[in-house]
Every structure is written in structure tokens, then in C-alpha cells.
Design a protein around this motif. Structure first.
Motif, mmCIF file in Angstrom:
data_model
loop_
_atom_site.group_PDB
_atom_site.id
_atom_site.type_symbol
_atom_site.label_atom_id
_atom_site.label_comp_id
_atom_site.label_asym_id
_atom_site.label_seq_id
_atom_site.Cartn_x
_atom_site.Cartn_y
_atom_site.Cartn_z
ATOM 1 N N ASN A 134 -8.016 0.054 -6.827
ATOM 2 C CA ASN A 134 -7.571 1.152 -7.672
ATOM 3 C C ASN A 134 -8.799 1.817 -8.284
ATOM 4 O OD1 ASN A 134 -4.863 0.418 -7.204
ATOM 5 N ND2 ASN A 134 -4.908 -1.034 -8.901
ATOM 6 N N PRO A 140 -4.166 6.619 -0.313
ATOM 7 C CA PRO A 140 -3.750 6.236 -1.670
ATOM 8 C C PRO A 140 -2.229 6.146 -1.794
ATOM 9 C CG PRO A 140 -5.434 7.938 -1.747
ATOM 10 C CD PRO A 140 -5.025 7.809 -0.315
ATOM 11 N N VAL A 188 -6.311 6.756 -8.894
ATOM 12 C CA VAL A 188 -6.049 6.644 -7.456
ATOM 13 C C VAL A 188 -5.737 5.178 -7.176
ATOM 14 C CG1 VAL A 188 -6.910 7.102 -5.137
ATOM 15 C CG2 VAL A 188 -7.688 8.514 -7.050
ATOM 16 N N VAL A 206 -6.090 2.141 -2.360
ATOM 17 C CA VAL A 206 -6.750 2.930 -1.327
ATOM 18 C C VAL A 206 -7.798 2.068 -0.636
ATOM 19 C CG1 VAL A 206 -8.442 3.846 -2.982
ATOM 20 C CG2 VAL A 206 -7.972 5.096 -0.857
#
Length: 271
Positions: free
Chosen positions: A190, A134, A155, A158
Motif C-alpha cells: 500500500n 491497484p 494506492v 499494487v
């Protein structure tokens, strides 16, 4: 007497022609092989090894990677690479081959190097993982709605999301954890996790942290957010109720005071 004739003839030849005796001795030694072991037949395979370097490699999605395949075969008949990934350039030298793999996007794949030597084929394997940890893990301040707190963790950027686990910890204990294995897209993404929970008296003033974990078949990548303290907040409804109660109490006190004054003033005037 006849049995001694060949021996005497050999001794005579050795004395007359010393090179012949040495040649015979060398032939006998060669026929025995190293350390007295018999010679291997011409069709027997030659022992050799094959190695891949590196044996495991992790790269960001879309990058290329070089793999080295080396072997100990004196005269390899063939050397090749088998993989589902797209191959690029190939560089060769004595006992080694460099293979280039392009645009690695599969989160987990393998490359097998096969070498054939004296009719026997051996191979070695490299495991390639494409991942991106991330870019950031952000936990918003808790928001009180009614009697529950709302926690929201973001987050960003990623990959692969399908192997991501997001966990919320309050004061060291896990209050929620979710695996995103249902997410199957092969792109950067995301992720926002929202969780609501009723906080008790022991939860106030405790730190809340959002943790992320990528489980990639033995490779574990961990990240976490900055801690956020769970503050004690007052709900609007109890505050309004307390205001009404205080106003009522003040009204009662004023009424009692006025009655007392009405009774006390006539008595003082008569006295």
C-alpha cells in the motif's frame, strides 16, 4: 560403329524389357531431385521453425501459467525449456510441448524453448510479467494548514511498486509527480503519497485527481481516483483578525455617537 553399339543395346533392352527402361527413367529423375535441383547431402540440416504461444503473458503474482512450444521438425532430436522460473508439469504431442511454470513472482522474466532438428537448434521466447493493478486509488479531501493545502492519495494492493508512478493533477495540469523506483520489495504493498502546495485564486473550485501508472516494459496500466474539488476555505487567523476589526469599528462608532449626543442635548435644552 563401335559408338552405336551401346545405344542399340539399350534400345534392344528397352524393347525386350519395358520395365527396365521405366526403372532407369525413374532412377534418373530421382537422382535429379525436385524440380531438377541436385540432392542435398545427408548431413545438411532440415529447415524448420519454432514458435511459442503466447509470446507475452501477464499474470497476478503467485499464479501458474502454461506455455505451448510448437515446431515443424519431422523428427526432433530434443526439446527443452530454459527459464529461471520454477517448472511444473510437461505435456508432449506430435510437434508440440506444453510447459507449466509455477508461482510466478518475478515482475519480468523469460522462457526460451529450444528444439534440435537434424543437428541444428532453434528457439523461441515468451516474456512473462507478474503484476497487480491497484485495488483502489483514493484521494482525500484537501486540508488547509496555514496557507497551504495538503493532498493525500492512497494506492492499495499494487505490485510491483518499484515501477509505479503517482501523479496529482489540478484542473488538468500536473502539480506533482513521483516515481517509486526506490522501492525494491517483491510483495504487494500500500502506498500513500502526501503533497503540500500553496493554492492561488485560479486553483479554487478546480478538480484534483490522483493518477497511477505502472510502466512494465511496454505494458502500461493506468488507474485514477475520483475527482475532489479544491474548495475555498477561510483560515482561523484571518477570521479572528476580522472579528477584532469589526469590534473595534463598532466601539469607535459608539464612542462617536455618545459624544454627539452629549453635545446636542444641552443645545436643545437651551433652545
Amino acid at each position: 560403329m563401335g559408338s552405336l553399339f551401346p545405344l542399340s543395346l539399350l534400345l534392344f533392352l528397352a524393347a525386350a524389357y519395358p520395365g527396365v527402361g521405366c526403372a532407369l527413367g525413374r532412377r534418373i529423375k530421382r537422382a535429379q531431385g525436385p524440380k531438377g535441383s541436385p540432392l542435398a547431402p545427408s548431413g545438411t540440416s532440415v529447415p524448420f521453425w519454432v514458435r511459442m504461444n503466447p509470446e507475452f503473458v501477464a499474470v497476478p503474482p503467485g499464479r501458474s501459467v502454461w506455455l505451448n512450444c510448437s515446431n515443424s521438425c519431422p523428427q526432433p532430436q530434443n526439446s527443452s525449456l530454459r527459464t529461471r522460473l520454477r517448472q511444473g508439469k510437461t505435456l508432449r504431442g506430435p510437434g508440440w510441448v506444453y510447459y507449466q511454470l509455477l508461482d510466478v513472482r518475478a515482475w519480468s522474466s523469460h522462457a526460451h524453448c529450444l528444439v534440435t532438428c537434424a543437428g541444428k537448434t532453434r528457439w523461441a521466447t515468451t516474456r512473462i510479467t507478474a503484476y497487480k493493478p491497484p485495488h483502489s486509488v483514493i484521494l482525500e479531501p484537501p486540508v488547509l494548514k496555514g496557507r497551504q493545502y495538503t493532498l493525500r492519495c492512497h494506492v492499495t494492493h499494487v505490485f510491483p511498486v518499484g515501477y509505479l508512478v503517482v501523479t496529482l493533477r489540478l484542473g488538468g495540469r500536473v502539480i506533482y509527480s513521483e516515481s517509486l523506483e526506490r522501492y525494491t520489495h517483491q510483495d504487494l504493498a500500500n502506498v500513500t503519497l502526501t503533497y503540500e502546495f500553496p493554492a492561488g485564486p485560479r486553483d479554487f473550485w478546480q478538480p484534483v485527481i490522483c493518477h497511477t501508472r505502472l510502466n512494465l516494459e511496454g505494458l502500461v496500466v493506468r488507474n485514477s481516483s475520483a475527482p475532489v474539488t479544491l474548495m475555498l476555505a477561510w483560515s482561523p487567523a484571518p477570521t479572528a483578525l476580522a472579528s477584532v476589526s469589526i469590534a473595534a469599528l463598532v466601539g469607535i462608532l459608539l464612542a462617536v455617537g455618545s459624544v454627539y449626543l452629549c453635545k446636542c442635548l444641552p443645545m436643545k435644552s437651551q433652545a
